[in-house]
Enzyme design. Structure first.
Site, PDB file in Angstrom:
ATOM      1  N   GLU A 107      -9.027   4.917  13.588  1.00  0.00           N
ATOM      2  CA  GLU A 107      -9.115   5.754  12.396  1.00  0.00           C
ATOM      3  C   GLU A 107     -10.280   6.739  12.530  1.00  0.00           C
ATOM      4  O   GLU A 107     -11.220   6.522  13.304  1.00  0.00           O
ATOM      5  CB  GLU A 107      -9.334   4.880  11.150  1.00  0.00           C
TER       6      GLU A 107
ATOM      7  N   THR B 131       0.850  -1.184   0.000  1.00  0.00           N
ATOM      8  CA  THR B 131       0.000   0.000   0.000  1.00  0.00           C
ATOM      9  C   THR B 131       0.886   1.234   0.000  1.00  0.00           C
ATOM     10  O   THR B 131       1.974   1.236   0.568  1.00  0.00           O
ATOM     11  CB  THR B 131      -0.912   0.044   1.236  1.00  0.00           C
TER      12      THR B 131
ATOM     13  N   THR C  32       1.772  -0.301  15.789  1.00  0.00           N
ATOM     14  CA  THR C  32       2.122   0.180  17.118  1.00  0.00           C
ATOM     15  C   THR C  32       1.507  -0.678  18.211  1.00  0.00           C
ATOM     16  O   THR C  32       2.196  -1.139  19.113  1.00  0.00           O
ATOM     17  CB  THR C  32       1.661   1.644  17.289  1.00  0.00           C
TER      18      THR C  32
ATOM     19  N   ASP D  22     -20.226 -14.276  19.018  1.00  0.00           N
ATOM     20  CA  ASP D  22     -21.449 -14.489  19.789  1.00  0.00           C
ATOM     21  C   ASP D  22     -22.641 -13.696  19.271  1.00  0.00           C
ATOM     22  O   ASP D  22     -23.750 -13.823  19.794  1.00  0.00           O
ATOM     23  CB  ASP D  22     -21.222 -14.171  21.270  1.00  0.00           C
TER      24      ASP D  22
ATOM     25  N   HIS E  57      -8.008  -2.407   9.434  1.00  0.00           N
ATOM     26  CA  HIS E  57      -9.300  -1.745   9.274  1.00  0.00           C
ATOM     27  C   HIS E  57      -9.611  -1.482   7.798  1.00  0.00           C
ATOM     28  O   HIS E  57     -10.719  -1.750   7.331  1.00  0.00           O
ATOM     29  CB  HIS E  57      -9.311  -0.423  10.043  1.00  0.00           C
TER      30      HIS E  57
ATOM     31  N   GLY F  49      -0.403  -2.316  10.926  1.00  0.00           N
ATOM     32  CA  GLY F  49      -1.066  -1.978  12.171  1.00  0.00           C
ATOM     33  C   GLY F  49      -2.562  -2.106  12.067  1.00  0.00           C
ATOM     34  O   GLY F  49      -3.115  -2.577  11.064  1.00  0.00           O
ATOM     35  N   ASP F  50      -3.248  -1.666  13.122  1.00  0.00           N
ATOM     36  CA  ASP F  50      -4.700  -1.774  13.166  1.00  0.00           C
ATOM     37  C   ASP F  50      -5.363  -0.949  12.067  1.00  0.00           C
ATOM     38  O   ASP F  50      -6.447  -1.304  11.597  1.00  0.00           O
ATOM     39  CB  ASP F  50      -5.211  -1.336  14.534  1.00  0.00           C
ATOM     40  N   GLY F  51      -4.719   0.135  11.632  1.00  0.00           N
ATOM     41  CA  GLY F  51      -5.267   0.928  10.540  1.00  0.00           C
ATOM     42  C   GLY F  51      -5.285   0.168   9.229  1.00  0.00           C
ATOM     43  O   GLY F  51      -6.248   0.248   8.454  1.00  0.00           O
ATOM     44  N   THR F  52      -4.231  -0.583   8.957  1.00  0.00           N
ATOM     45  CA  THR F  52      -4.169  -1.394   7.751  1.00  0.00           C
ATOM     46  C   THR F  52      -5.219  -2.505   7.794  1.00  0.00           C
ATOM     47  O   THR F  52      -5.903  -2.780   6.799  1.00  0.00           O
ATOM     48  CB  THR F  52      -2.767  -2.012   7.587  1.00  0.00           C
TER      49      THR F  52
END
Length: 295
Positions: free
Chosen positions: A271, A40, A92, A213, A70, A65-68
């Site tokens: 984000e 990216t 991070t 769940d 997402h 990271g969590d942004g990628t």
């Protein structure tokens, strides 16, 4: 050979690992994968690439990271034929990788997702955007805006904690209205959190949530400061919530609509999620590669 692709952010933190993408590729391919590299370069690439390559592979690795993560999850639900997703920690906090039980050591993580098992996971949807880990209005969203990027680059997730501490001492109070089926809640709060994962900023949430769940886990925090810390620790220690505790309220809901005043900034998975009001539903399910119990 199993068909696979890896979407990776070349600028992700990788604070604890220094493997090159070539080394990552070689290790994945040693597990009988034929791997396509998909870097990216700008915001939105993760979602676009996931849509383009996801339909043609058996496994889609997401390194970043969590942004990628997402971005990529927003490209998957539209696919008629969906790959298994395998998250490799390269950011991070790597909160959703932690929730899946994946090692923060990159070499170990690769072996875990390549040789482990799979799990179907709920994917919530806020208005027209999917998220995996959390939605927040208030403390967390305000904290994200206050993060010093230079400090984050130097000390990683500790900058998140520092910013949170600065914010929690003088939080903004919001008047909220939350509705869901027969539930109608109004009041004042400094944070409303809808969680699908078990970590935020690498801090464990008060209760461990099941990922499949069919429920959204909603926390309403009325005050910040020491009272929040105390209620948070107590709930986490006992793995349950005190019915007489008024500062940290917890509900499990299948969907909700939320209005706040003043208009609140939204954070989804770390984000920018725009502004309130919002409607949140359990939008879909996807399958992730996770470690086996023996790993």
């Amino acid at each position: 050979m199993k068909r696979a692709a890896i979407i990776y952010n070349e600028h992700a933190g990788q604070a604890n690992d220094h493997l090159s993408i070539e080394q990552i590729k070689a290790q994945i391919e040693s597990h009988s994968f034929q791997l396509k590299l998909c870097p990216t370069s700008k915001p939105g690439d993760g979602e676009r690439i996931a849509k383009e390559v996801g339909k043609d592979v058996d496994t889609l690795f997401i390194f970043g990271g969590d942004g990628t993560v997402h971005e990529c999850i927003n490209g998957v639900p539209s696919l008629q034929s969906r790959p298994n997703l395998a998250v490799l920690p390269g950011g991070t906090c790597n909160d959703f990788a932690r929730t899946l039980g994946i090692s923060m050591n990159l070499e170990e993580a690769i072996d875990q997702v390549c040789t482990g098992t799979t799990k179907t996971v709920d994917v919530p949807k806020m208005n027209d955007r999917y998220f995996l880990n959390f939605f927040a209005v208030g403390l967390i969203a305000d904290t994200s805006e206050n993060i010093n990027e230079e400090l984050k680059a130097t000390i990683g997730r500790l900058s998140y904690f520092w910013s949170a501490l600065q914010t929690v001492t003088n939080p903004t109070h919001y008047t909220y209205t939350l509705t869901s089926d027969d539930l109608h809640l109004t009041g004042e709060a400094v944070m409303i959190l809808v969680s699908n994962g078990n970590y935020i900023g690498s801090i464990g949430l008060p209760a461990q949530h099941e990922l499949d769940d069919g429920y959204l886990n909603v926390y309403i925090v009325k005050e910040g400061g020491l009272s929040l810390v105390s209620a948070w620790k107590e709930a986490k220690l006992n793995d349950q919530f005190d019915e007489n505790e008024n500062n940290l309220i917890h509900h499990q809901l299948k969907h909700l609509t939320l209005h706040v005043e003043p208009e609140g900034n939204v954070d989804i998975d770390g984000e920018d999620g725009g502004k309130t009001p919002v409607t949140i539903t359990l939008g879909d399910k996807v399958t992730f590669c996770i470690p086996s119990e023996s790993q």
